[in-house]
Motif scaffolding. Structure first.
Motif, mmCIF file in Angstrom:
data_model
loop_
_atom_site.group_PDB
_atom_site.id
_atom_site.type_symbol
_atom_site.label_atom_id
_atom_site.label_comp_id
_atom_site.label_asym_id
_atom_site.label_seq_id
_atom_site.Cartn_x
_atom_site.Cartn_y
_atom_site.Cartn_z
ATOM 1 N N PHE A 1 51.781 81.687 17.634
ATOM 2 C CA PHE A 1 51.604 82.963 18.332
ATOM 3 C C PHE A 1 50.130 83.364 18.235
ATOM 4 C CE2 PHE A 1 55.918 82.722 16.713
ATOM 5 C CZ PHE A 1 56.671 83.015 17.849
ATOM 6 N N ASP A 2 49.440 83.298 19.379
ATOM 7 C CA ASP A 2 48.019 83.653 19.443
ATOM 8 C C ASP A 2 47.851 85.015 20.113
ATOM 9 O OD1 ASP A 2 47.802 81.127 18.457
ATOM 10 O OD2 ASP A 2 46.737 80.285 20.192
ATOM 11 N N ALA A 3 46.755 85.681 19.821
ATOM 12 C CA ALA A 3 46.459 86.978 20.441
ATOM 13 C C ALA A 3 44.952 87.145 20.547
ATOM 14 C CB ALA A 3 47.070 88.118 19.630
ATOM 15 N N ARG A 4 44.522 88.000 21.482
ATOM 16 C CA ARG A 4 43.100 88.268 21.661
ATOM 17 C C ARG A 4 42.903 89.665 22.225
ATOM 18 N NH1 ARG A 4 44.913 85.176 25.783
ATOM 19 N NH2 ARG A 4 44.458 85.851 27.934
ATOM 20 N N ALA A 5 41.743 90.249 21.965
ATOM 21 C CA ALA A 5 41.347 91.544 22.524
ATOM 22 C C ALA A 5 39.838 91.514 22.717
ATOM 23 C CB ALA A 5 41.750 92.686 21.599
ATOM 24 N N VAL A 6 39.371 91.794 23.935
ATOM 25 C CA VAL A 6 37.952 91.709 24.261
ATOM 26 C C VAL A 6 37.544 92.941 25.052
ATOM 27 C CG1 VAL A 6 36.123 90.258 25.214
ATOM 28 C CG2 VAL A 6 38.267 89.211 24.476
ATOM 29 N N LEU A 7 36.407 93.530 24.682
ATOM 30 C CA LEU A 7 35.833 94.674 25.385
ATOM 31 C C LEU A 7 34.552 94.217 26.071
ATOM 32 C CD1 LEU A 7 35.875 97.780 25.929
ATOM 33 C CD2 LEU A 7 34.428 98.003 23.875
ATOM 34 N N PHE A 8 34.420 94.523 27.373
ATOM 35 C CA PHE A 8 33.252 94.128 28.150
ATOM 36 C C PHE A 8 32.442 95.367 28.543
ATOM 37 C CE2 PHE A 8 36.561 90.989 29.006
ATOM 38 C CZ PHE A 8 35.904 89.811 28.721
ATOM 39 N N PHE A 9 31.126 95.210 28.505
ATOM 40 C CA PHE A 9 30.213 96.280 28.912
ATOM 41 C C PHE A 9 29.171 95.678 29.841
ATOM 42 C CE2 PHE A 9 26.203 98.695 27.976
ATOM 43 C CZ PHE A 9 26.545 99.822 28.701
ATOM 44 N N ARG A 10 29.118 96.162 31.094
ATOM 45 C CA ARG A 10 28.155 95.669 32.078
ATOM 46 C C ARG A 10 27.233 96.816 32.492
ATOM 47 N NH1 ARG A 10 27.320 91.593 35.837
ATOM 48 N NH2 ARG A 10 29.163 90.435 35.187
ATOM 49 N N PRO A 11 26.064 96.956 31.835
ATOM 50 C CA PRO A 11 25.147 98.050 32.174
ATOM 51 C C PRO A 11 24.364 97.817 33.455
ATOM 52 C CG PRO A 11 24.204 96.696 30.447
ATOM 53 C CD PRO A 11 25.581 96.156 30.701
ATOM 54 N N SER A 12 24.287 96.573 33.934
ATOM 55 C CA SER A 12 23.516 96.261 35.136
ATOM 56 C C SER A 12 24.089 95.016 35.780
ATOM 57 C CB SER A 12 22.036 96.045 34.785
ATOM 58 O OG SER A 12 21.875 94.856 34.027
ATOM 59 N N GLU A 13 23.543 94.653 36.940
ATOM 60 C CA GLU A 13 23.979 93.451 37.622
ATOM 61 C C GLU A 13 23.523 92.192 36.897
ATOM 62 O OE1 GLU A 13 22.493 93.705 41.570
ATOM 63 O OE2 GLU A 13 23.996 95.172 42.223
ATOM 64 N N THR A 14 22.562 92.318 35.998
ATOM 65 C CA THR A 14 21.969 91.174 35.330
ATOM 66 C C THR A 14 22.618 90.880 33.983
ATOM 67 O OG1 THR A 14 19.855 91.636 36.402
ATOM 68 C CG2 THR A 14 19.795 90.178 34.500
ATOM 69 N N TRP A 15 23.066 91.923 33.290
ATOM 70 C CA TRP A 15 23.545 91.764 31.917
ATOM 71 C C TRP A 15 25.000 92.204 31.771
ATOM 72 C CZ3 TRP A 15 20.721 89.198 28.403
ATOM 73 C CH2 TRP A 15 19.345 89.088 28.618
ATOM 74 N N MET A 16 25.735 91.463 30.949
ATOM 75 C CA MET A 16 27.064 91.862 30.534
ATOM 76 C C MET A 16 27.257 91.457 29.065
ATOM 77 S SD MET A 16 30.872 90.879 31.973
ATOM 78 C CE MET A 16 30.828 89.241 31.254
ATOM 79 N N PHE A 17 27.883 92.340 28.291
ATOM 80 C CA PHE A 17 28.110 92.096 26.871
ATOM 81 C C PHE A 17 29.614 92.110 26.594
ATOM 82 C CE2 PHE A 17 24.060 94.164 27.522
ATOM 83 C CZ PHE A 17 23.184 93.394 26.763
ATOM 84 N N ALA A 18 30.032 91.237 25.687
ATOM 85 C CA ALA A 18 31.448 91.147 25.319
ATOM 86 C C ALA A 18 31.571 91.182 23.803
ATOM 87 C CB ALA A 18 32.064 89.863 25.862
ATOM 88 N N ALA A 19 32.566 91.909 23.310
ATOM 89 C CA ALA A 19 32.826 91.985 21.875
ATOM 90 C C ALA A 19 34.331 92.019 21.663
ATOM 91 C CB ALA A 19 32.166 93.217 21.263
ATOM 92 N N GLY A 20 34.826 91.128 20.823
ATOM 93 C CA GLY A 20 36.251 91.088 20.560
ATOM 94 C C GLY A 20 36.579 90.013 19.537
ATOM 95 N N ALA A 21 37.851 89.753 19.375
ATOM 96 C CA ALA A 21 38.305 88.763 18.398
ATOM 97 C C ALA A 21 39.615 88.160 18.864
ATOM 98 C CB ALA A 21 38.469 89.399 17.018
#
Length: 381
Positions: free
Chosen positions: A234-254
Motif C-alpha cells: 500500500f503506497d501513498a503520496r501527497a505533493v503541493l505545487f507552486f507556480r509563481p511564473s511561467e518559467t518556474w514551478m516548485f514541488a514539495a511533498g513525500a
C-alpha cells in the motif's frame, strides 16, 4: 499504517462526477507524478482540430461556415479565420502569437514542455524493457553469484474525470511482469507479477497553487503459493505545487513505499522552463531534461535525459527457504531517449545505465548486481 492507507482509499473514491461538460480546459502541473511513461510527459490533448497551415487553400481564401465567431483562448476572433502569416506551431515553436487571438490560456505557460491539459476519459500505455546479463555478488560475503538478467513489461490503463467540487479524480489499473534469469548460486524464481490500481485526487493547475494526493494498493508475487501479507503493498503520496511564473514551478511533498521495508521518500523539486525549447525538471524520485527538436513527419519530437530511483518487491517461493519469502530490488536508472507525439499517440525509445542495483530478501541476505545496460520502448494511446 496499512489500515490508515485503506481509509485514504475511501476518501479518494468519494464525490465523483462523470459530467465532464461542467469543466472547461484544466491543466495538470507535473506529468512526472502521473501514471504515465517513466520519464515521459503525457500526449497533448486537443479539444478540436484547427484548420490552418502555412499555405492558403486551393481557392485562395478562407471562409467562415455559418459566420461562427469563436476563440477558445481570448473569447473573440474566428475559429476558421486565417492564422498569423507563416506561423506553424511545430516548425516554428514560440514564433508568432496565439493563432486564435493573441492571449494565453489561463494557467498555461505556452511552452512546448509546459503544463498539459488533462486527458479526460480513458488512455493506455505499454512499456517493454530489457537488462542484459550482469555479474552478481552474494551479500554479505561478496562471493560471485553468477549472472543476472531481466525482461520487463508494464501495461497501464488510465481514467480521469472532473468532480463536482472542481477536483480531478483518476484511477489506473496496472500490470507489471518481471522475468528473471539467475543468479546461479542464489535461489530466486524465474518470474514475478504485480497487479495494482493507482487512485489520484488533484486540483487543476490553473492558479498559483495545486495539490496531488495518491493511493496505490497492489499485490506482487510469483503466485507459486497462496498470498500472505508480504504480497500486499500500500503506497501513498501527497505533493503541493507552486507556480509563481511561467518559467518556474516548485514541488514539495513525500511518498510512502510499502516494500520489504517501509520507506518515506521526498517527492519534491524544481521545474525550470526558460523558453519554448528547453525544460529542466530537477525532481526526485524522477528527473528529466528535455529539448524540443521540432516537427518531423507530422510529429513533434523531443530529446531527453532522465534519472529515476525505484524500489520493487515481490512475494516469492525460494528453494531451501521455509514458507514464503519476499524480495526487494532497488536501483538508480539514467537514460537518454527520444519521444515523438502526433497528438493521438506517443512513442519513446530510451537506453542508458542501471547502477547501484541490489536485491534484498526479507528472510535475510541478498545479492548486488554489477552496473549494466538497460533499454526501454513504449507507446501510449
Amino acid at each position: 499504517m496499512k489500515a490508515s492507507l485503506l481509509c485514504l482509499a475511501t476518501v479518494l473514491s468519494a464525490g465523483i462526477s462523470l459530467n465532464a461538460a461542467e469543466v472547461t480546459t484544466i491543466y495538470t502541473p507535473a506529468e512526472d507524478f502521473d501514471a504515465v511513461f517513466r520519464a515521459q510527459s503525457p500526449p497533448q490533448t486537443y479539444e478540436g482540430t484547427a484548420p490552418f497551415g502555412t499555405t492558403a487553400p486551393p481557392n485562395g481564401s478562407y471562409t467562415v461556415p455559418q459566420g461562427q465567431a469563436f476563440d477558445p483562448n481570448a473569447g473573440g476572433g474566428n475559429l476558421y479565420g486565417a492564422p498569423s502569416g507563416a506561423y506553424d506551431p511545430f516548425l516554428t515553436p514560440g514564433a508568432g502569437g496565439d493563432p486564435y487571438g493573441g492571449q494565453s490560456m489561463p494557467g498555461y505557460s505556452g511552452a512546448v514542455n509546459g503544463p498539459q491539459p488533462y486527458r479526460f476519459g480513458w488512455s493506455s500505455r505499454y512499456q517493454f524493457g530489457f537488462m542484459p546479463k550482469s555479474r552478481t555478488y552474494v551479500a554479505p560475503t561478496g562471493a560471485p553469484g553468477g549472472n543476472f538478467s531481466q525482461i520487463e513489461t508494464d501495461i497501464d490503463l488510465n481514467y480521469k474525470t472532473p468532480m463536482q467540487n472542481g477536483w480531478i479524480f483518476g484511477f489506473s489499473p496496472e500490470f507489471d511482469y518481471r522475468g528473471w534469469d539467475g543468479p546461479q548460486t542464489v535461489s530466486l524464481p524465474g518470474k514475478g507479477f504485480r497487479f495494482g490500481t493507482d487512485f489520484e485526487l488533484s486540483t487543476p493547475a490553473n492558479g498559483l497553487w495545486s495539490v496531488q494526493l495518491g493511493f496505490t494498493p497492489s499485490v506482487g508475487s510469483d503466485f507459486s503459493k497462496s498470498l500472505s501479507s508480504d504480497a500486499w503493498m500500500f503506497d501513498a503520496r501527497a505533493v503541493l505545487f507552486f507556480r509563481p511564473s511561467e518559467t518556474w514551478m516548485f514541488a514539495a511533498g513525500a511518498a510512502y513505499w510499502d516494500r520489504v521495508g517501509d520507506y518515506i521518500i521526498p517527492y519534491a523539486g524544481v521545474v525550470w522552463t526558460p523558453n519554448d525549447l528547453w525544460e529542466v525538471r530537477a525532481m526526485f524520485p524522477k528527473a528529466r531534461v528535455s529539448r524540443f527538436l521540432g516537427g518531423m513527419g507530422g510529429k513533434s519530437v523531443w530529446l531527453y535525459g532522465s534519472f529515476e530511483y525505484d524500489i520493487e518487491a515481490y512475494q516469492v517461493e525460494r528453494v531451501g527457504v521455509a514458507g514464503r519469502d519476499q524480495v526487494e530490488f532497488k536501483d538508480y536508472v539514467m537514460m537518454l531517449g527520444i519521444r515523438s507525439d502526433n497528438g493521438c499517440r506517443s512513442i519513446f525509445l530510451e537506453a542508458g545505465g542501471v547502477v547501484k542495483r541490489e536485491a534484498d530478501f526479507k528472510s535475510g541476505g541478498g545479492f548486488d548486481i554489477k552496473d549494466g545496460f538497460i533499454t526501454r520502448f513504449g507507446v501510449q494511446f
